[in-house]
Design a protein around this motif. Structure first.
Motif, short mmCIF file in Angstrom:
data_model
loop_
_atom_site.label_atom_id
_atom_site.label_comp_id
_atom_site.label_asym_id
_atom_site.label_seq_id
_atom_site.Cartn_x
_atom_site.Cartn_y
_atom_site.Cartn_z
N TYR A 109 1.82 3.12 52.70
CA TYR A 109 1.83 1.64 53.72
C TYR A 109 3.11 1.03 53.86
O TYR A 109 3.56 0.89 54.97
N SER B 249 0.16 -4.23 70.68
CA SER B 249 -0.35 -3.47 70.80
C SER B 249 1.10 -1.80 70.31
O SER B 249 0.71 -0.98 70.02
N LEU B 250 1.55 -2.69 68.83
CA LEU B 250 2.32 -2.06 68.23
C LEU B 250 1.64 -1.24 66.89
O LEU B 250 0.71 -2.35 66.49
N SER B 251 2.10 -0.99 66.14
CA SER B 251 1.14 -0.33 65.09
C SER B 251 0.90 -1.05 63.93
O SER B 251 0.24 -1.43 63.26
N LEU B 252 2.54 -2.18 63.54
CA LEU B 252 2.01 -3.33 62.36
C LEU B 252 2.17 -4.58 63.19
O LEU B 252 1.30 -4.85 64.30
N THR C 100 10.02 1.38 60.04
CA THR C 100 9.52 1.20 61.56
C THR C 100 10.31 0.08 61.41
O THR C 100 10.74 -0.88 61.22
N SER D 284 6.32 3.31 55.54
CA SER D 284 6.12 3.44 56.77
C SER D 284 6.27 2.13 57.46
O SER D 284 6.54 1.43 58.55
#
Length: 261
Positions: free
Chosen positions: A105, A238-241, A112, A108
């Protein structure tokens, strides 16, 4: 607010390591340059005792819409677009304590691009912005607050943090850079959270360590008009983080940074 257009590799690499490692490093850099919308046009490599890699990047920005790291206004809302903890988790990885899930994680998060957060809020009233990197949240927020002649009031309990990071901080897995960051910024900090009830202090103490934790490829700290803050969070969510409102800007007080519960 700029757009990268051209990038050059700058690498140093020891001859005692497998050249395939360097190839993987360069491949990773090339992938991210392409993802950012820029072109990679070669670069320079030298022999050195330890591996180093970076990119020299050229791009364009409209001066009328350039985000500066000064200019925050009283009443602005402070938003952080990535969770904190990469320095502490990296230290736990070196100590062979972090789990595979936590390690993956953290990687990642670091991989980003801030491009995506920037794109989400590019048309909103961002009065000031900085990325949060080696000087930690406190160091970069201090630079922004000083340049704006304001005080940033930051809530420790509102900070987005990586899973496991507060626990590892409590266990002492704190990188050397965090202590240097604290020495640099501490005189300009007021730790108002220490007046809270005793039951919350242990948890908040670990979060204070995260404030000084040096970040690799950390997120953006945005000082945004209060009218646009809700829309900004809605878009960024709405983003992944995870992102979060972490505080607000007030008129200049005795200290440039105030940390509350």
């Amino acid at each position: 607010g700029g757009e990268p257009k051209l990038a050059l590799n700058i690498a140093a690499f020891p001859n005692c390591l497998d050249p395939e490692i360097l190839g993987e490093i360069l491949r990773g850099g090339a992938d991210k340059v392409l993802e950012a919308g820029a072109s990679l046009a070669g670069g320079h490599t030298i022999q050195d005792d330890e591996p180093k890699y970076g990119l020299c990047v050229t791009g364009f920005v409209n001066p009328a819409f350039m985000w500066k790291n000064i200019g925050a206004r009283t009443g602005d809302v402070l938003i952080l677009t990535k969770p904190l903890g990469t320095g502490i988790l990296s230290t736990a990885v070196k100590g062979e304590m972090a789990s595979e899930e936590e390690t993956a994680y953290a990687a990642s998060v670091m991989a980003t691009l801030n491009k995506y957060a920037r794109d989400k809020v590019a048309d909103l009233r961002v009065h000031a912005c900085t990325d949060v990197t080696g000087f930690g949240l406190a160091g970069h927020a201090l630079e922004m607050a000083k340049g704006s002649e304001k005080t940033f009031c930051i809530s420790l309990s509102s900070l987005p943090v990586m899973k496991g990071a507060p626990d590892y901080a409590s266990m002492g897995f704190i990188p050397t850079g965090a202590y240097r960051n604290r020495e640099f910024a501490e005189e300009e900090c007021e730790f108002a959270w220490k007046n809270c009830d005793v039951g919350s202090k242990e948890k908040l103490s670990a979060r204070e360590d995260l404030v000084f934790d040096p970040q690799t490829s950390g997120g953006l700290l945005l000082s945004i008009a209060p009218q646009d803050a809700g829309e900004a969070i809605s878009r960024l969510s709405s983003l992944s983080l995870p992102c979060a409102v972490i505080g607000h800007v007030i008129d200049l007080q005795k200290k440039h940074l105030v940390f509350v519960k």
